[in-house]
Design a protein around this motif. Structure first.
Motif, PDB file in Angstrom:
ATOM      1  N   SER A   1       0.874  -1.176   0.000  1.00  0.00           N
ATOM      2  CA  SER A   1       0.000   0.000   0.000  1.00  0.00           C
ATOM      3  C   SER A   1       0.909   1.224   0.000  1.00  0.00           C
ATOM      4  CB  SER A   1      -0.906   0.042   1.233  1.00  0.00           C
ATOM      5  OG  SER A   1      -1.921  -0.927   1.144  1.00  0.00           O
TER       6      SER A   1
ATOM      7  N   THR B   1      -2.491  18.595  -1.456  1.00  0.00           N
ATOM      8  CA  THR B   1      -2.149  17.170  -1.538  1.00  0.00           C
ATOM      9  C   THR B   1      -1.497  16.602  -0.292  1.00  0.00           C
ATOM     10  OG1 THR B   1       0.057  17.632  -2.485  1.00  0.00           O
ATOM     11  CG2 THR B   1      -1.787  17.411  -4.034  1.00  0.00           C
TER      12      THR B   1
ATOM     13  N   ARG C   1      -5.497  13.817   5.922  1.00  0.00           N
ATOM     14  CA  ARG C   1      -5.819  12.878   4.838  1.00  0.00           C
ATOM     15  C   ARG C   1      -4.971  11.614   4.963  1.00  0.00           C
ATOM     16  NH1 ARG C   1      -5.303  15.528  -0.854  1.00  0.00           N
ATOM     17  NH2 ARG C   1      -7.050  16.697   0.032  1.00  0.00           N
ATOM     18  N   THR C   2      -3.709  11.792   5.301  1.00  0.00           N
ATOM     19  CA  THR C   2      -2.827  10.634   5.505  1.00  0.00           C
ATOM     20  C   THR C   2      -3.362   9.741   6.617  1.00  0.00           C
ATOM     21  OG1 THR C   2      -0.892  11.909   4.793  1.00  0.00           O
ATOM     22  CG2 THR C   2      -0.477   9.952   6.129  1.00  0.00           C
TER      23      THR C   2
ATOM     24  N   ILE D   1       0.691   5.277   0.999  1.00  0.00           N
ATOM     25  CA  ILE D   1      -0.010   6.429   1.575  1.00  0.00           C
ATOM     26  C   ILE D   1       1.059   7.475   1.857  1.00  0.00           C
ATOM     27  CG2 ILE D   1      -1.439   7.294   3.463  1.00  0.00           C
ATOM     28  CD1 ILE D   1      -2.477   4.423   3.839  1.00  0.00           C
ATOM     29  N   ARG D   2       0.991   8.579   1.161  1.00  0.00           N
ATOM     30  CA  ARG D   2       2.052   9.577   1.262  1.00  0.00           C
ATOM     31  C   ARG D   2       2.021  10.309   2.605  1.00  0.00           C
ATOM     32  NH1 ARG D   2       1.798  12.353  -4.774  1.00  0.00           N
ATOM     33  NH2 ARG D   2       2.343  10.445  -5.942  1.00  0.00           N
TER      34      ARG D   2
ATOM     35  N   ASP E   1      -6.402   9.500   7.845  1.00  0.00           N
ATOM     36  CA  ASP E   1      -7.655   8.849   7.457  1.00  0.00           C
ATOM     37  C   ASP E   1      -7.388   7.642   6.562  1.00  0.00           C
ATOM     38  OD1 ASP E   1      -9.143  10.675   8.885  1.00  0.00           O
ATOM     39  OD2 ASP E   1      -9.731  11.872   7.147  1.00  0.00           O
ATOM     40  N   ALA E   2      -6.432   7.779   5.656  1.00  0.00           N
ATOM     41  CA  ALA E   2      -6.110   6.670   4.757  1.00  0.00           C
ATOM     42  C   ALA E   2      -5.507   5.495   5.523  1.00  0.00           C
ATOM     43  CB  ALA E   2      -5.155   7.145   3.666  1.00  0.00           C
ATOM     44  N   VAL E   3      -4.682   5.778   6.540  1.00  0.00           N
ATOM     45  CA  VAL E   3      -4.107   4.694   7.343  1.00  0.00           C
ATOM     46  C   VAL E   3      -5.208   3.970   8.118  1.00  0.00           C
ATOM     47  CG1 VAL E   3      -2.567   4.163   9.278  1.00  0.00           C
ATOM     48  CG2 VAL E   3      -1.827   5.750   7.489  1.00  0.00           C
TER      49      VAL E   3
ATOM     50  N   GLU F   1      -9.575  -2.315   6.407  1.00  0.00           N
ATOM     51  CA  GLU F   1      -9.489  -3.316   5.331  1.00  0.00           C
ATOM     52  C   GLU F   1      -8.808  -4.588   5.819  1.00  0.00           C
ATOM     53  OE1 GLU F   1      -6.893  -4.059   1.291  1.00  0.00           O
ATOM     54  OE2 GLU F   1      -7.229  -1.990   1.929  1.00  0.00           O
TER      55      GLU F   1
ATOM     56  N   GLY G   1      -8.269   3.699   7.185  1.00  0.00           N
ATOM     57  CA  GLY G   1      -8.971   2.902   6.182  1.00  0.00           C
ATOM     58  C   GLY G   1      -8.238   1.610   5.869  1.00  0.00           C
ATOM     59  N   LEU G   2      -6.910   1.674   5.814  1.00  0.00           N
ATOM     60  CA  LEU G   2      -6.121   0.469   5.599  1.00  0.00           C
ATOM     61  C   LEU G   2      -6.304  -0.513   6.751  1.00  0.00           C
ATOM     62  CD1 LEU G   2      -3.921  -1.199   4.142  1.00  0.00           C
ATOM     63  CD2 LEU G   2      -2.220   0.176   5.365  1.00  0.00           C
TER      64      LEU G   2
END
Length: 390
Positions: free
Chosen positions: A172, A359, A364-365, A174-175, A367-369, A375, A371-372
């Motif tokens: 994955s 960006t 945002r970073t 995620i920046r 939230d993406a973690v 999953e 989400g991972l």
């Protein structure tokens, strides 16, 4: 059972195992646990005492456990792995997130895939060493990936570097991000004027700033070799190195005229606002935070061609392109261009700030973690002895 105990047991517990405990890795972990605690997750951070991470993570809402570990693998590894296993039995997390090579080694050996495990390299260990050490590090990364439910890279180029090295992971990307509220853009130049006044810098002094730990990775020795060429082309220019580290004494001894060592600063923003340009001449990275912070403050950056560098920059080709590491002359050229033309530097800084705000928001970073994590929690199947033996 008391209501509080039932609530604690029902919360998602994430166990972060971390070494090192300062610099960019500590910042990334602190930002993650702050967001996770705010989202109702129970973050636990296990790390060596000392450094900045333990206090910062506790202040961000994490439960902090002491994990005594050396920075590099060695004879103490078996004890370190056993210590992780004891902590895991006490914490009983639903997910484990291990950060950097040493914690990645000890943590994955302790967990061995029994619960979802995220490994985040924060730059590859085999890039930091050479010869036999590099071969051993690469061998471990190839082997250890079997116990990573997911390998989380902070840039596409970091992932590609792992693939080129033969690491067969489930990836994955995620920046990294920064806090845009903390690193505010200097829209009208007022922050620059105040910073220069506070730092006793004359307004017309061309200034380059390098923020980072004073160590081989960050490449300040290459920057010092480049500086005489910059100073000859831009009279009166000054370079400030912000940070401290193991190479501090050697760098101070090798510094040419016009270089200032600011030491470790709890708040680097005054130096960024005072600068005309920021520079980070790294030898390797995953995706460095310092350039994102500088750009968020409205400063153009000069970077070397390492993982995450091009992905950090605004698109379009106006910003200076990353230069080869270990090349003082290539590093000097864009610094001369920016320091000699304050109007150009200011214009590129404005576009850089807009890019990072669009960006590179750490929220945002985070939230993406999360989400991972969700999953992996819904798809993970614990590894058995048979599956780990393949």
């Amino acid at each position: 059972m008391p209501q509080r105990d039932r609530t604690e047991k029902s919360r998602l517990t994430v166990f972060h195992l971390v070494q090192p405990v300062e610099g960019g890795v500590a910042r990334v972990v602190t930002d993650l646990v702050r967001a996770q605690a705010a989202a109702g997750v129970h973050p636990v951070v296990a790390c060596p005492p000392g450094g900045t991470l333990a206090d910062a993570a506790a202040g961000a809402g994490a439960r902090v456990e002491a994990w005594t570990a050396e920075r590099s693998p060695g004879p103490a590894l078996a004890r370190e792995v056993a210590s992780v296993a004891r902590l895991l039995r006490a914490v009983r997390p639903q997910l484990v997130h291990v950060h950097s090579a040493k914690a990645g080694l000890a943590g994955r050996l302790a967990v061995r895939g029994r619960v979802p495990t995220v490994f985040q390299p924060h730059a590859w260990s085999f890039d930091a060493v050479s010869g036999r050490e590099a071969r051993l590090a690469l061998t471990w990364e190839r082997y250890g990936t079997r116990w990573s439910t997911r390998t989380l890279c902070v840039s596409d180029s970091e992932r590609r570097a792992g693939e080129r090295a033969g690491i067969r992971a489930r990836w994955s990307v995620i920046r990294n991000g920064i806090d845009p509220d903390r690193f505010a853009e200097d829209r009208e130049g007022a922050l620059r004027a105040a910073a220069r006044a506070g730092l006793d810098l004359p307004e017309g002094t061309p200034l380059a700033v390098c923020v980072g730990r004073l160590c081989r990775q960050k490449g300040q020795d290459v920057l010092l070799r480049a500086w005489p060429e910059v100073a000859a082309a831009v009279p009166g220019a000054r370079l400030v190195l912000v940070g401290d580290g193991p190479d501090g004494a050697a760098l101070r001894a090798a510094a040419p005229p016009g270089v200032v060592f600011a030491g470790a600063c709890e708040d680097v923003r005054p130096w960024l606002y005072a600068a005309d340009a920021a520079v980070l001449p790294s030898r390797w990275e995953g995706m460095a935070l310092a350039p994102l912070e500088a750009m968020a403050c409205g400063r153009p950056v000069v970077l070397t061609e390492v993982s995450g560098a091009r992905e950090s920059l605004p698109p379009g080709g106006e910003h200076p392109a990353p230069v080869p590491p270990e090349d003082p002359r290539a590093l000097a050229a864009p610094l001369v261009r920016l320091l000699a033309d304050p109007g150009l530097a200011a214009g590129l800084g404005r576009s850089a700030a807009a890019h990072v705000r669009a960006t590179g928001d750490v929220r945002r970073t985070a939230d993406a973690v999360l989400g991972l994590y969700q999953e992996l929690l819904t798809t993970h199947r614990p590894m058995t002895r048979k599956s780990t033996a393949r």
